[in-house]
Design a protein around this motif. Structure first.
Motif, PDB file in Angstrom:
ATOM      1  N   ASP A   1       0.714  -1.169  -0.134  1.00 28.33           N
ATOM      2  CA  ASP A   1       0.126   0.179  -0.010  1.00 28.33           C
ATOM      3  C   ASP A   1       0.829   1.315  -0.002  1.00 28.33           C
ATOM      4  O   ASP A   1       1.879   1.304   0.643  1.00 28.33           O
ATOM      5  CB  ASP A   1      -0.758   0.110   1.207  1.00 28.33           C
ATOM      6  CG  ASP A   1      -1.739   1.046   1.208  1.00 28.33           C
ATOM      7  OD1 ASP A   1      -2.691   1.372   0.435  1.00 28.33           O
ATOM      8  OD2 ASP A   1      -1.404   1.913   2.181  1.00 28.33           O
ATOM      9  N   PRO A   2       0.702   2.389  -0.878  1.00 27.87           N
ATOM     10  CA  PRO A   2       1.393   3.302  -1.047  1.00 27.87           C
ATOM     11  C   PRO A   2       1.751   3.990   0.527  1.00 27.87           C
ATOM     12  O   PRO A   2       2.685   4.550   0.626  1.00 27.87           O
ATOM     13  CB  PRO A   2       0.607   4.427  -1.874  1.00 27.87           C
ATOM     14  CG  PRO A   2      -0.004   3.346  -2.792  1.00 27.87           C
ATOM     15  CD  PRO A   2      -0.377   2.201  -1.888  1.00 27.87           C
ATOM     16  N   ILE A   3       0.659   4.117   1.133  1.00 25.83           N
ATOM     17  CA  ILE A   3       0.725   4.854   2.484  1.00 25.83           C
ATOM     18  C   ILE A   3       1.628   4.155   3.538  1.00 25.83           C
ATOM     19  O   ILE A   3       2.567   4.724   4.060  1.00 25.83           O
ATOM     20  CB  ILE A   3      -0.649   4.901   3.012  1.00 25.83           C
ATOM     21  CG1 ILE A   3      -1.563   5.816   2.425  1.00 25.83           C
ATOM     22  CG2 ILE A   3      -0.626   5.587   4.463  1.00 25.83           C
ATOM     23  CD1 ILE A   3      -2.980   6.041   2.716  1.00 25.83           C
ATOM     24  N   LYS A   4       1.481   2.794   3.333  1.00 23.74           N
ATOM     25  CA  LYS A   4       2.610   1.947   4.116  1.00 23.74           C
ATOM     26  C   LYS A   4       3.800   2.025   3.621  1.00 23.74           C
ATOM     27  O   LYS A   4       4.723   2.378   4.409  1.00 23.74           O
ATOM     28  CB  LYS A   4       2.056   0.702   4.269  1.00 23.74           C
ATOM     29  CG  LYS A   4       0.873   0.066   5.165  1.00 23.74           C
ATOM     30  CD  LYS A   4       0.572  -1.241   5.188  1.00 23.74           C
ATOM     31  CE  LYS A   4      -0.704  -1.742   6.123  1.00 23.74           C
ATOM     32  NZ  LYS A   4      -0.881  -3.273   6.325  1.00 23.74           N
ATOM     33  N   ARG A   5       4.022   2.081   2.409  1.00 26.38           N
ATOM     34  CA  ARG A   5       5.384   2.232   1.834  1.00 26.38           C
ATOM     35  C   ARG A   5       5.865   3.610   2.210  1.00 26.38           C
ATOM     36  O   ARG A   5       7.193   3.596   2.692  1.00 26.38           O
ATOM     37  CB  ARG A   5       5.254   2.230   0.185  1.00 26.38           C
ATOM     38  CG  ARG A   5       6.759   2.098  -0.420  1.00 26.38           C
ATOM     39  CD  ARG A   5       6.559   1.522  -1.805  1.00 26.38           C
ATOM     40  NE  ARG A   5       5.708   2.351  -2.672  1.00 26.38           N
ATOM     41  CZ  ARG A   5       4.744   1.894  -3.203  1.00 26.38           C
ATOM     42  NH1 ARG A   5       4.252   0.793  -3.271  1.00 26.38           N
ATOM     43  NH2 ARG A   5       3.820   2.779  -3.963  1.00 26.38           N
ATOM     44  N   LYS A   6       5.330   4.554   2.137  1.00 25.15           N
ATOM     45  CA  LYS A   6       5.750   5.891   2.632  1.00 25.15           C
ATOM     46  C   LYS A   6       6.277   6.034   4.163  1.00 25.15           C
ATOM     47  O   LYS A   6       7.033   6.570   4.432  1.00 25.15           O
ATOM     48  CB  LYS A   6       4.828   6.913   2.276  1.00 25.15           C
ATOM     49  CG  LYS A   6       5.055   8.438   2.734  1.00 25.15           C
ATOM     50  CD  LYS A   6       3.915   9.319   2.343  1.00 25.15           C
ATOM     51  CE  LYS A   6       4.354  10.699   2.601  1.00 25.15           C
ATOM     52  NZ  LYS A   6       3.398  11.749   2.228  1.00 25.15           N
ATOM     53  N   MET A   7       5.331   5.239   4.758  1.00 30.04           N
ATOM     54  CA  MET A   7       5.615   5.465   6.339  1.00 30.04           C
ATOM     55  C   MET A   7       6.763   4.481   6.548  1.00 30.04           C
ATOM     56  O   MET A   7       7.645   4.823   7.401  1.00 30.04           O
ATOM     57  CB  MET A   7       4.387   4.570   7.334  1.00 30.04           C
ATOM     58  CG  MET A   7       3.061   5.590   7.108  1.00 30.04           C
ATOM     59  SD  MET A   7       3.566   7.099   8.010  1.00 30.04           S
ATOM     60  CE  MET A   7       4.013   6.466   9.682  1.00 30.04           C
ATOM     61  N   TYR A   8       7.319   3.203   5.902  1.00 27.66           N
ATOM     62  CA  TYR A   8       8.383   2.480   6.200  1.00 27.66           C
ATOM     63  C   TYR A   8       9.625   3.376   5.591  1.00 27.66           C
ATOM     64  O   TYR A   8      10.530   3.248   6.351  1.00 27.66           O
ATOM     65  CB  TYR A   8       8.232   1.376   5.377  1.00 27.66           C
ATOM     66  CG  TYR A   8       7.561   0.154   5.922  1.00 27.66           C
ATOM     67  CD1 TYR A   8       7.560  -0.164   7.291  1.00 27.66           C
ATOM     68  CD2 TYR A   8       6.326  -0.423   5.118  1.00 27.66           C
ATOM     69  CE1 TYR A   8       6.763  -0.969   7.901  1.00 27.66           C
ATOM     70  CE2 TYR A   8       5.839  -1.586   5.898  1.00 27.66           C
ATOM     71  CZ  TYR A   8       5.901  -1.826   7.177  1.00 27.66           C
ATOM     72  OH  TYR A   8       4.978  -2.878   7.922  1.00 27.66           O
TER      73      TYR A   8
ATOM     74  N   ASP B   1      -2.806  20.421   6.506  1.00 34.85           N
ATOM     75  CA  ASP B   1      -3.966  19.798   6.002  1.00 34.85           C
ATOM     76  C   ASP B   1      -5.101  19.983   6.972  1.00 34.85           C
ATOM     77  O   ASP B   1      -6.123  19.081   7.360  1.00 34.85           O
ATOM     78  CB  ASP B   1      -3.519  18.107   6.376  1.00 34.85           C
ATOM     79  CG  ASP B   1      -2.391  17.941   5.290  1.00 34.85           C
ATOM     80  OD1 ASP B   1      -2.328  18.556   4.496  1.00 34.85           O
ATOM     81  OD2 ASP B   1      -1.659  17.117   5.702  1.00 34.85           O
TER      82      ASP B   1
ATOM     83  N   ARG C   1       1.882  16.973  -5.836  1.00 35.92           N
ATOM     84  CA  ARG C   1       2.320  15.920  -6.853  1.00 35.92           C
ATOM     85  C   ARG C   1       1.367  16.189  -8.115  1.00 35.92           C
ATOM     86  O   ARG C   1       0.057  16.513  -8.116  1.00 35.92           O
ATOM     87  CB  ARG C   1       2.072  14.606  -6.351  1.00 35.92           C
ATOM     88  CG  ARG C   1       2.650  14.311  -5.123  1.00 35.92           C
ATOM     89  CD  ARG C   1       4.484  14.080  -5.578  1.00 35.92           C
ATOM     90  NE  ARG C   1       5.343  13.627  -4.562  1.00 35.92           N
ATOM     91  CZ  ARG C   1       5.308  12.353  -3.988  1.00 35.92           C
ATOM     92  NH1 ARG C   1       4.549  11.484  -4.486  1.00 35.92           N
ATOM     93  NH2 ARG C   1       6.155  12.319  -2.915  1.00 35.92           N
TER      94      ARG C   1
ATOM     95  N   THR D   1      -9.472  15.621  -7.325  1.00 38.44           N
ATOM     96  CA  THR D   1      -8.051  15.987  -7.072  1.00 38.44           C
ATOM     97  C   THR D   1      -7.318  16.801  -8.121  1.00 38.44           C
ATOM     98  O   THR D   1      -6.119  17.014  -8.034  1.00 38.44           O
ATOM     99  CB  THR D   1      -7.170  14.581  -6.846  1.00 38.44           C
ATOM    100  OG1 THR D   1      -7.370  13.866  -7.971  1.00 38.44           O
ATOM    101  CG2 THR D   1      -7.949  13.953  -5.674  1.00 38.44           C
TER     102      THR D   1
END
Length: 682
Positions: free
Chosen positions: A17-24, A237, A385, A565
């Motif tokens: 998941d992109p969000i998880k990837r970013k957090m890692y 945000d 982005r 978006t």
């Protein structure tokens, strides 16, 4: 080979998941910066990185002012100086009043101590570094408000010039206040931070000093950067961040959407100043000295280049920009200078021996600034982005007849009896030009009143005076029995009067969803503390606001839903007009003022929008309309008012007004009217 290795290492993360990837990735980055000074084991490099942390925090503060709110501040280093001198004065041995009983309570809590230098007892201030950090933020914020209150009504170049002056005044005051700041010589002996630790000699817990060790300052600087990144992202945000970005994009539209311009500019200045004040304490505690030359215009200009290089409004970008410029200043330019000197010695070139690129730092900053403005205005890490283009199915949109579907999600308007809006004897003058002359107008609750007239007849001026954008010379405007004359545009919106503009005024660099969310600003209550801490009530409010915005956008079907978006500057003219209407509806208005809503639309789109407005009126919304297309006026309006040269020349039913001789004369002129009459008799 390297590409193959990178692909092999990255393969496990491809399906993540992109969000998880970013957090890692963020956790990995954090681990790296934590262990980096331990791995390097180099005091000079650790000291350089600690200095870079301080500039990163300053860049984050300036990004609040310049990047979020769009206020060009050329004197930001002044708040840096205020924080530095605040801590320096209350820890150095410069200001030492006579000791007396009044100081004893402060001594009990460790803020002062009694000393004797061979004469009467004196007070030595011993303000803790850990107390100074938050209190310096408060002091700098108060200075920011005090400076901003009389100046933030200025815009653009005028504001920049005033901030430049303020940035020059503070070092001059420090240089000439010998009894407090020790003048040009500066404050020396500023106390380093203390902490509780284990004394390795006695093996007992005791207060320890950072001294001149760079490592603890590195970790304090890192913690400060992480804190300010967190605060910046939370503010960005939130309702607060959206208000700042609306002001940055278009102050007039921001005010019309319920944003108090002065208050939110002051808030941006105060928070940016608070960031600088905290950093000033950190910086002067590390150097243990403070001189006026440390806070001159060169520092403010360098910080501005950091923000532009990283990306205005980009939280991560400005941190990267600050680190890169600090690396350039402290490592790259000295290394190039040393290389030139080595070549000069080898070649016997005096010119190469005389080169000192460090002295050219400001020149390189200027080159970077010009280069970014010419070739990459969005910065190294843009705040937004790129959004992939819509597919053919998303782009397909057919004309929908019969008005809005799904109005039940936003409810109906319940209207009392009588008049919603009463305009009596309103006059507007621009110098010697009378734009409106003693105009009377009434809009009943639940009605649709159309205002028509030739160009220059005062129609848009009428909307502007109702919504507080221009000042009336006389008369009265009451909505729901509340006098609107004298109110700011945000106060008018707060009373339930929403509008669109003749020339579309959206926030061009924000998305469709963000534009519509800003329309709700006056109906939300989250403040800066709630925006940062995000308690359950704030989360619930934001969730409801997002759902409401989506319900409003859904009314326009495939015209806007696939474009949530997308930045509105990339939309078609008709879709931008729809976004503007959606933004006004998001404010939950009691009356909607539409200024030529169908301008620029083709006949099919015009009919579609006219029926949508009619469906809103059938749901109870009161509408005041300016429109040139008479078929739209006939379809929508209960009453038509005709203006010419600022005066009302006709009022009545649409069919009656179309036959009125004064109206024909105003639109077509006397000769054309006579010609039409002759043709009719012939």
């Amino acid at each position: 080979m390297y590409k193959a290795i990178a692909q092999t290492l990255g393969r496990p993360f491809e399906k993540m998941d992109p969000i998880k990837r970013k957090m890692y990735a963020l956790w990995l980055l954090l681990i790296v910066v934590i262990i980096l000074p331990l791995v390097l084991d180099n005091e000079a490099q650790t000291d350089t990185m600690a200095n870079a942390m301080s500039y990163a925090t300053l860049a984050l503060g300036l990004n609040i002012v310049v990047g979020f709110a769009g206020l060009l501040d050329l004197g930001y280093a002044a708040f840096f100086a205020i924080g530095a001198y605040y801590y320096g004065i209350f820890t150095a041995y410069q200001v030492m009043p006579a000791w007396g009983p009044l100081w004893e309570p402060f001594g009990y809590v460790g803020l002062v101590e009694k000393i004797n230098q061979g004469g009467p007892d004196l007070v030595h201030f011993t303000l803790s570094f850990w107390i100074a950090m938050p209190t310096a933020a408060l002091v700098a914020a108060l200075f920011g408000v005090a400076f901003g209150a009389p100046t933030l009504r200025l815009r653009g170049d005028y504001l920049a010039i005033v901030t430049l002056g303020f940035g020059e005044i503070v070092p001059i005051v420090a240089r000439n206040s010998d009894s407090i700041t020790n003048g040009a010589a500066g404050l020396n002996g500023v106390k380093a931070p203390l902490y509780w630790g284990v004394n390795t000699e006695t093996m007992q817990i005791a207060k320890m000093s950072f001294g001149v060790d760079a490592l603890p300052f590195y970790y304090v600087g890192l913690a400060l950067v992480l804190l300010l990144i967190f605060v910046s992202i939370r503010l960005r945000d939130s309702r607060i961040g959206r208000a700042w970005m609306a002001i940055r994009e278009d102050e007039t539209a921001a005010g019309a959407m319920g944003i108090n311009l002065v208050n939110y500019k002051l808030l941006a200045f105060a928070i940016g100043a608070a960031f600088a004040g905290m950093t000033g304490v950190f910086f002067v505690a590390k150097l243990q000295t403070a001189t006026p030359e440390m806070f001159n215009f060169a520092v403010s200009s360098m910080l501005l280049v950091m923000v532009v290089l990283g990306g205005m409004g980009s939280v991560w970008g400005v941190v990267v920009g600050a680190l890169l410029l600090q690396l350039m200043q402290t490592w790259f330019l000295p290394s190039i200078t040393e290389l030139c000197h080595s070549l000069g010695e080898s070649l016997g070139s005096q010119m190469l021996l005389d080169v000192d690129f460090v002295q050219w730092t400001q020149l390189f900053f200027g080159i970077i600034l010009i280069g970014m403005m010419l070739f990459r205005r969005e910065g190294l890490i843009p705040a937004r982005r790129a959004i992939p283009p819509l597919n053919m199915q998303q782009q397909a949109a057919s004309v929908q007849r019969g008005g809005f579907s799904g109005l039940e999600k936003i409810g109906r308007w319940s209207n009392p009896k009588g008049n919603a809006l009463e305009v009596k004897g309103v006059t507007v003058k621009f110098g010697g030009l009378v734009a409106l002359n003693s105009l009377d107008l009434v809009v009943p609750w639940g009605g649709v009143v159309a205002v028509i007239g030739p160009n220059g007849s005062g129609k848009s001026t009428l909307f502007n005076v109702i919504t507080g954008l221009v000042e009336a010379s006389g008369g009265s405007i009451k909505f729901n029995d509340v006098e609107l004359i004298g109110l700011r545009p945000d106060q008018v919106l707060d009373n339930g009067v929403a509008r669109t503009f003749q020339n579309i005024r959206l926030f061009p660099n924000l998305t469709v969803l963000e534009n519509v969310m800003i329309g709700q600003h006056a109906r939300l209550v989250t403040g800066p503390v709630g925006a940062v801490l995000r308690p359950p009530a704030v989360k619930a409010e934001e969730k409801k606001a997002n759902e409401w915005a989506l319900d409003i956008i859904a009314l326009f079907g495939n015209r806007l839903k696939p474009r949530l978006t997308q930045v509105v500057s990339g939309l078609s003219y008709a879709n931008r007009r729809r976004v503007e209407i959606a933004r006004a509806l998001a404010s939950r208005p009691k009356i909607l003022l539409l200024d030529e809503p169908t301008a620029g639309m083709n006949p099919a789109e015009t009919l579609e929008l006219a029926e949508q407005v009619k469906s809103l009126n059938e749901a109870g919304l009161t509408v005041l309309l300016i429109e040139h297309k008479l078929d739209v006026v006939t379809r929508l309006a209960n009453t038509v008012i005709v203006l010419d040269h600022g005066e009302k020349i006709a009022e009545g039913l649409p069919d009656d007004v179309r036959k009125n001789e004064a109206v024909l004369e105003a639109y077509l002129g006397r000769s054309a009217q006579a010609g039409m009459a002759g043709a009719a008799h012939g």
